[in-house]
Design an enzyme around this catalytic site. Structure first.
Site, PDB file in Angstrom:
ATOM      1  N   ARG A  60      12.093   7.515  -5.274  1.00 56.32           N
ATOM      2  CA  ARG A  60      11.195   6.394  -4.946  1.00 56.32           C
ATOM      3  C   ARG A  60      10.685   6.524  -3.505  1.00 56.32           C
ATOM      4  O   ARG A  60       9.553   6.191  -3.203  1.00 56.32           O
ATOM      5  CB  ARG A  60      11.926   5.051  -5.093  1.00 56.32           C
ATOM      6  CG  ARG A  60      12.558   4.777  -6.434  1.00 56.32           C
ATOM      7  CD  ARG A  60      11.572   4.354  -7.496  1.00 56.32           C
ATOM      8  NE  ARG A  60      10.695   5.419  -7.966  1.00 56.32           N
ATOM      9  CZ  ARG A  60      11.088   6.441  -8.727  1.00 56.32           C
ATOM     10  NH1 ARG A  60      12.349   6.568  -9.089  1.00 56.32           N
ATOM     11  NH2 ARG A  60      10.214   7.349  -9.118  1.00 56.32           N
ATOM     12  N   GLN A  90       9.192  -9.230  -2.831  1.00 54.12           N
ATOM     13  CA  GLN A  90      10.220  -8.696  -3.727  1.00 54.12           C
ATOM     14  C   GLN A  90      10.234  -7.167  -3.678  1.00 54.12           C
ATOM     15  O   GLN A  90      11.148  -6.547  -4.223  1.00 54.12           O
ATOM     16  CB  GLN A  90       9.939  -9.141  -5.162  1.00 54.12           C
ATOM     17  CG  GLN A  90       9.963 -10.633  -5.379  1.00 54.12           C
ATOM     18  CD  GLN A  90       9.540 -10.999  -6.789  1.00 54.12           C
ATOM     19  OE1 GLN A  90      10.129 -10.520  -7.765  1.00 54.12           O
ATOM     20  NE2 GLN A  90       8.523 -11.827  -6.919  1.00 54.12           N
ATOM     21  N   ASN A  91       9.234  -6.581  -3.052  1.00 54.71           N
ATOM     22  CA  ASN A  91       9.088  -5.130  -3.053  1.00 54.71           C
ATOM     23  C   ASN A  91       9.974  -4.487  -1.993  1.00 54.71           C
ATOM     24  O   ASN A  91      10.152  -5.036  -0.904  1.00 54.71           O
ATOM     25  CB  ASN A  91       7.624  -4.762  -2.822  1.00 54.71           C
ATOM     26  CG  ASN A  91       6.714  -5.368  -3.872  1.00 54.71           C
ATOM     27  OD1 ASN A  91       7.131  -5.549  -5.022  1.00 54.71           O
ATOM     28  ND2 ASN A  91       5.493  -5.694  -3.492  1.00 54.71           N
ATOM     29  N   HIS A 108      14.650  -8.146  -1.708  1.00 54.25           N
ATOM     30  CA  HIS A 108      15.447  -7.231  -2.534  1.00 54.25           C
ATOM     31  C   HIS A 108      15.832  -5.944  -1.827  1.00 54.25           C
ATOM     32  O   HIS A 108      16.190  -4.964  -2.476  1.00 54.25           O
ATOM     33  CB  HIS A 108      14.687  -6.924  -3.830  1.00 54.25           C
ATOM     34  CG  HIS A 108      14.476  -8.117  -4.692  1.00 54.25           C
ATOM     35  ND1 HIS A 108      13.471  -8.215  -5.637  1.00 54.25           N
ATOM     36  CD2 HIS A 108      15.142  -9.309  -4.745  1.00 54.25           C
ATOM     37  CE1 HIS A 108      13.535  -9.396  -6.233  1.00 54.25           C
ATOM     38  NE2 HIS A 108      14.531 -10.077  -5.708  1.00 54.25           N
ATOM     39  N   GLY A 175       0.750 -11.069  -7.458  1.00 54.99           N
ATOM     40  CA  GLY A 175       1.229  -9.908  -8.195  1.00 54.99           C
ATOM     41  C   GLY A 175       2.651  -9.997  -8.698  1.00 54.99           C
ATOM     42  O   GLY A 175       3.371  -9.006  -8.701  1.00 54.99           O
ATOM     43  N   SER A 177       5.121 -11.876 -11.950  1.00 58.89           N
ATOM     44  CA  SER A 177       5.079 -12.572 -13.235  1.00 58.89           C
ATOM     45  C   SER A 177       5.672 -13.968 -13.168  1.00 58.89           C
ATOM     46  O   SER A 177       5.546 -14.739 -14.117  1.00 58.89           O
ATOM     47  CB  SER A 177       5.862 -11.759 -14.277  1.00 58.89           C
ATOM     48  OG  SER A 177       7.238 -11.704 -13.906  1.00 58.89           O
TER      49      SER A 177
END
Length: 231
Positions: A60, A90-91, A108, A175, A177
């Site tokens: 990653r 959250q990225n 996160h 971006g 959900s």
């Protein structure tokens, strides 16, 4: 005496990074089809096979090195001229920082850092996108792991994030959900009467009373910029 800038608090999810070419778990062709998520992003998975988890995040990191901030990231930085902007993301990538955003809270964790297995407060930066870690990585006597909040682990930065949400004069969601908790609950901490905007091409979970901009992050941020600068 200068006027105080309104506090613009922005919660971002995978959708903003996807436009920079960062693979997501959930989308078609995403990482779930290559890796079972609980093997590479859970506490149990790390305990079972730490080498696989280290390798996954090494990959990653290389992908992140090939990515660039997109227009949505850039607009968020540009809005600092007019607003007191705080980003809650959250990225785990560093695209917000590379675009110039100066206040970024990572819910996160962060790809470009590692932390001690035995001490969550022992965190060290990684040098370069080709940096690798493994179960044998030891720093000052500590075995290290990716600085990522795995599934089945607490989210230590959630409380500071709720405090930011509660202070917002304008709250924006981009971006995501709104299905991943606890991040999806941040909007509940916004004070009554504060305008909330939700940018997403599939805003199926939009809360009541929210202004929806049905668009990708880059398109939606261009529209939001126009709206906010007219206020």
């Amino acid at each position: 005496m200068t006027d105080k800038k309104p506090k613009l608090v922005v919660s971002t999810g995978a959708g903003i990074s996807a436009e920079s070419g960062i693979s997501t778990f959930r989308d078609a062709g995403g990482l779930w089809e290559q890796y079972p998520v609980m093997d590479v992003a859970s506490a149990d998975g790390f305990e079972r096979n730490p080498a696989l988890v280290h390798r996954f995040y090494n990959e990653r990191r290389v992908a992140l090195g090939n990515a660039r901030p997109n227009r949505a990231h850039e607009i968020l930085h540009e809005l600092e001229k007019y607003f007191d902007v705080y980003v809650i993301t959250q990225n785990v990538d560093d695209l917000h920082e590379r675009a110039g955003s100066t206040r970024v809270l990572h819910l996160h964790g962060e790809l470009m850092k590692m932390r001690a297995v035995d001490d969550p407060g022992f965190i060290r930066p990684l040098e370069g996108y080709d940096a690798t870690t493994s179960p044998d990585t030891v720093v000052e006597g500590h075995h290290m792991r990716p600085h990522i909040v795995f599934f089945q682990e607490a989210v230590p930065m959630f409380e500071p994030a709720t405090e930011l949400a509660a202070q917002a004069d304008i709250f924006v969601i981009i971006g995501t959900s709104l299905a991943v908790y606890p991040a999806a609950a941040l909007v509940r901490y916004v004070r009554p009467g504060v305008p909330v905007y939700y940018i997403d091409p599939h805003p199926d979970n939009a809360p009541a009373g929210v202004t929806v901009i049905k668009a990708t992050a880059t398109e939606g941020m261009a529209e939001l910029e126009r709206i906010l600068l007219k206020r």
